[in-house]
Design an enzyme around this catalytic site. Sequence first.
Site, PDB file in Angstrom:
ATOM      1  N   GLU A 286       5.490  31.960  -8.126  1.00  0.00           N
ATOM      2  CA  GLU A 286       6.038  30.945  -9.025  1.00  0.00           C
ATOM      3  C   GLU A 286       5.942  31.509 -10.435  1.00  0.00           C
ATOM      4  OE1 GLU A 286       7.645  28.580  -8.066  1.00  0.00           O
ATOM      5  OE2 GLU A 286       6.890  27.774  -6.181  1.00  0.00           O
TER       6      GLU A 286
ATOM      7  N   CYS B 178       6.351  26.003 -17.811  1.00  0.00           N
ATOM      8  CA  CYS B 178       7.277  27.015 -17.295  1.00  0.00           C
ATOM      9  C   CYS B 178       8.680  26.475 -17.076  1.00  0.00           C
ATOM     10  CB  CYS B 178       6.736  27.623 -16.001  1.00  0.00           C
ATOM     11  SG  CYS B 178       6.551  26.437 -14.653  1.00  0.00           S
TER      12      CYS B 178
END
Length: 502
Positions: free
Chosen positions: A243, A277
Amino acid sequence: MEAGIVFPQPPESEAKRASEGNGGNGSVDSDTLRNPFAGLVSRLRASWLSGKTRPMEYRVAQLEALGRFLDDKKQQIMDATASDLGKAPFETELSEILVCKNELYETLNNLSCWMKDEKVDRILAMQLDSAFIRKDPYGVVLIIAPWNYPIQLFLVPLIGAIAAGNCVIVKPSEVSKKTERLVSEALPSYLDKDCFAVVTGGVQETTRLLENKFDYIFFTGSPPVGRIVMTAAAKHLTPVTLELGGKNPCYVSDTCDVTNVARRVAWGRFFNAGQTCIAPDYLLCTLEMQEKLLPALQKAINDFYGPNPRESPDFGRIVSDKQFQRVQRLLGSGRVAIGGETDEAERYIAPTVLVDVQPSDPVMQEEIFGPILPIIIIANVDEAIDFINSRERPLVVYAFSSDDKVVNQVLERTSSGGFCGNDTLMHVTLPSLPFGGIGNSGLGTHHGKFSFDTFSHPRGCLKRGMGRESLNAPRYPPYTQRKFGLIQATLKVTRKSDCTLL
């Protein structure tokens, strides 16, 4: 995102167990001597091989223990994230506690269904047999978490790994120091120590940890570190989920509610002081829309954080001096239209909007990961799409327009880990949607059932009876064309007709 790895030396009892496991002759296993994590990994693998983590009742008990951890340590979590990131209690409750509880309850509500063998279609030759997919745990899993959401980003994958029946080592980030200490000291008392462990430390220790053979590695962090993790995993042919991050574009069309766009973009960009993010990393809009957006963004910032965001209890701080200095340097790109104030002693950077930004400027060369929003001018939606497609594929693409055709156009002509139309961040609050990147922004998905599937090996299974051997005769030598005709008739799959009977 960044992540490091550190590990405290194994306790004396660990070395003693290793010695006793070597015939009691006082010598320690050579792997343990070479790598301080080897004994821990071996111990967890032995627990997994015993089958302890496989029963649903065991998995449920461990998941419920995670719920108690969140309840019992709620105030400590709030205090730790406030110390590490200046995070407001509201943002901590939403992003660290509520999101985790939703994942937990989604999993507990559906685990018995997810664990069931999945029946599959059978060809003619196997109509009397049993064919199914068994959801097997991988074994010993390593979860490496980042600092920006230091509870959510280890706990959500941990929920999936436990639900799938794995043993787990969790490595929280050493950058968010107070939260790392809380997790390492408190979490082990809630989980079965034979099957779950927390290790702490920095880059050197993480490197040593990655030398061990794991059965699955789940990493959240930056693309450069993700490459290091993937390289280490490749030595053992260990599957990974990465990720990562990237520069998430946000296209704003000329036909939209400017006030609503400004509020939703400002919230998504400046939540957690921009250290997210999936935050919109830059805006793409026409010059005319920029002129409308700037006063609307200024008003949204004032409404959210007051005339001086530095005094707002709802606006966070940059996590470390290193990160502060990196983000501060990006303020030199383009021209500051809103904000721009900084205070190094507090690691404060004001909510900032940059204009006159060029694609070659430093702020457009890396993920910002701070409260800065550059605006790139484009002529139309086609130019915006071309700009997005000329860069690495992002973790998410955002598109705002009152015309659904425009939103769909951006969706259909771009590629990204996820997509959100007419809002920011909210797509990750749905456990029913997969979350993950593509290309430079990541590999693999999780959340809800997707987490369970990530940490489960789909094992194809066929069970046949011992009798009816005459049915197998055509496949045995000596081969003949007649035998092949029989085999073909019972094994082949035929294409279904496109016609539909009314």
